[in-house]
Scaffold this motif. Sequence first.
Motif, PDB file in Angstrom:
ATOM      1  N   ALA A 120       0.830  -1.205   0.000  1.00  0.00           N
ATOM      2  CA  ALA A 120       0.000   0.000   0.000  1.00  0.00           C
ATOM      3  C   ALA A 120       0.864   1.254   0.000  1.00  0.00           C
ATOM      4  N   ARG A 121       1.948   1.222   0.761  1.00  0.00           N
ATOM      5  CA  ARG A 121       2.848   2.383   0.843  1.00  0.00           C
ATOM      6  C   ARG A 121       3.532   2.611  -0.511  1.00  0.00           C
ATOM      7  N   ILE A 122       4.056   1.547  -1.102  1.00  0.00           N
ATOM      8  CA  ILE A 122       4.751   1.669  -2.379  1.00  0.00           C
ATOM      9  C   ILE A 122       3.800   2.150  -3.471  1.00  0.00           C
ATOM     10  N   VAL A 123       2.586   1.608  -3.505  1.00  0.00           N
ATOM     11  CA  VAL A 123       1.603   2.027  -4.501  1.00  0.00           C
ATOM     12  C   VAL A 123       1.321   3.519  -4.366  1.00  0.00           C
ATOM     13  N   ARG A 124       1.126   3.966  -3.133  1.00  0.00           N
ATOM     14  CA  ARG A 124       0.820   5.381  -2.910  1.00  0.00           C
ATOM     15  C   ARG A 124       1.964   6.276  -3.373  1.00  0.00           C
ATOM     16  N   TYR A 125       3.179   5.933  -2.961  1.00  0.00           N
ATOM     17  CA  TYR A 125       4.334   6.741  -3.353  1.00  0.00           C
ATOM     18  C   TYR A 125       4.502   6.748  -4.865  1.00  0.00           C
ATOM     19  N   ARG A 126       4.472   5.562  -5.463  1.00  0.00           N
ATOM     20  CA  ARG A 126       4.746   5.470  -6.895  1.00  0.00           C
ATOM     21  C   ARG A 126       3.715   6.238  -7.712  1.00  0.00           C
ATOM     22  N   ARG A 127       2.436   6.094  -7.379  1.00  0.00           N
ATOM     23  CA  ARG A 127       1.391   6.724  -8.175  1.00  0.00           C
ATOM     24  C   ARG A 127       1.336   8.232  -7.939  1.00  0.00           C
ATOM     25  N   ASP A 128       1.594   8.654  -6.721  1.00  0.00           N
ATOM     26  CA  ASP A 128       1.686  10.099  -6.466  1.00  0.00           C
ATOM     27  C   ASP A 128       2.794  10.720  -7.309  1.00  0.00           C
ATOM     28  N   LEU A 129       3.944  10.069  -7.317  1.00  0.00           N
ATOM     29  CA  LEU A 129       5.094  10.594  -8.057  1.00  0.00           C
ATOM     30  C   LEU A 129       4.897  10.475  -9.563  1.00  0.00           C
ATOM     31  N   HIS A 130       4.181   9.422  -9.983  1.00  0.00           N
ATOM     32  CA  HIS A 130       3.937   9.243 -11.418  1.00  0.00           C
ATOM     33  C   HIS A 130       3.110  10.399 -11.982  1.00  0.00           C
ATOM     34  N   ARG A 131       2.276  10.997 -11.154  1.00  0.00           N
ATOM     35  CA  ARG A 131       1.418  12.095 -11.615  1.00  0.00           C
ATOM     36  C   ARG A 131       2.176  13.397 -11.841  1.00  0.00           C
TER      37      ARG A 131
END
Length: 409
Positions: free
Chosen positions: A13-24
């Motif tokens: 959950a943490r990795i998904v949040r970080y990755r998708r926030d940064l991907h935007r």
Amino acid sequence: MDTNDTQRNADLARIVRYRRDLHRIPELGFDLGQTTAYVERVLAGLSCEVTHPCDSCVCAYFDAGVDAASTTAIRADMDALPIEEATGASFASTHPGKTHACGHDAHMAMALAAAVYVDYVLRERPGELKRNVLFVFQPAEETTGGAKTVCESGVFERYHVDRIFGFHVWPDLPAGTVASCAGPMLARASETHVRIHGESIHIAKTLGVHEAESHDAALAAARFLVAERELMDRLGAEEPCICKFGLVEAGTVCNAVAGEAHLAGSLRVFTDSMLNRARAGIRRALEEACAATGCTYDLDFAEGYPPVDNDPALFGLAHQVVPELELIEEPLLIAEDFSFYQRHLPGVFFLLGCGVPTAEDGGLPVENPRDEQGCPAYATAALHTDTMLFSEECLLLGLDVYKRLVHMA
């Protein structure tokens, strides 16, 4: 649900949040205002010293209370690519003409999750870490080699870093695999720019003019490209070596001899001796092509990135704690500025598989499901393409490797 499942779900959950926030919010080169601000917000809640040793670089130092001369560094690159995203993902880039098509969002997500883990160990299991840890979030991997600027900043000397590790997500490897090798792994890259100077005259005036007096920049470029390809075939038979020109421009109109030609390409080698031989051969081929057509030239070789060359002793230690590591048998002709760190201190670079697994019966790609936000389970597009996308599930293995490496004696 047991403890391991609970921890795995929390990590994912943490990795998904970080990755998708940064991907935007992809940004380029050293212009990383939103990206560095996001990284800083995550680090602000952790027990680390946050510094900015050079332009657009964020470092986080975790003091484990051990020998100050024992610090492990983990590197993540932050910049994106000037590509318009076409993935259709719900978390796609909000910055027109920019996207994380090289996986740097994933690299940052793994490093931030690893920083959260280190913070947890220091608070909840004091004395367990035997080495200090420095996280390096660097700019400009895709452009000017931001790693070189980080090395020149003195941050490694300040925190007594004696080893460094890094990852690159890799669609050519099946998800759930990690690979590396001792010694040479990735190539030295040198951008190569050629400008040929001729004389533009109407083609009606060229009848009967000898080639040597044609001053035809397009013809000189064509002769050079053929000779350069033959040179690379000869050199490549001795050791991996390649130079190709992806940009070729000549002339301005259809009925006049080209007065100028511009060629831009990239030279990739693994040794300094081959670099020197290849550069000398390219210059010789260019001289001959221009002499044969009555043209002159300018030739520029960028210094480029050194080869990624994993320290054998450090690789041996890492292989002990990552026994599932797959060995890369042949070095790859791609380039990475992680190589600058390895010229500064011992380092090991890893490739993290995020690609499509193959079926056992015939080796055909298996079905590639997507989650509710349109993210494919396995990467189906190459790096640096506008549809590069994959599930964060594979990043759990990278995080797990980082956890083991920070505990490595």
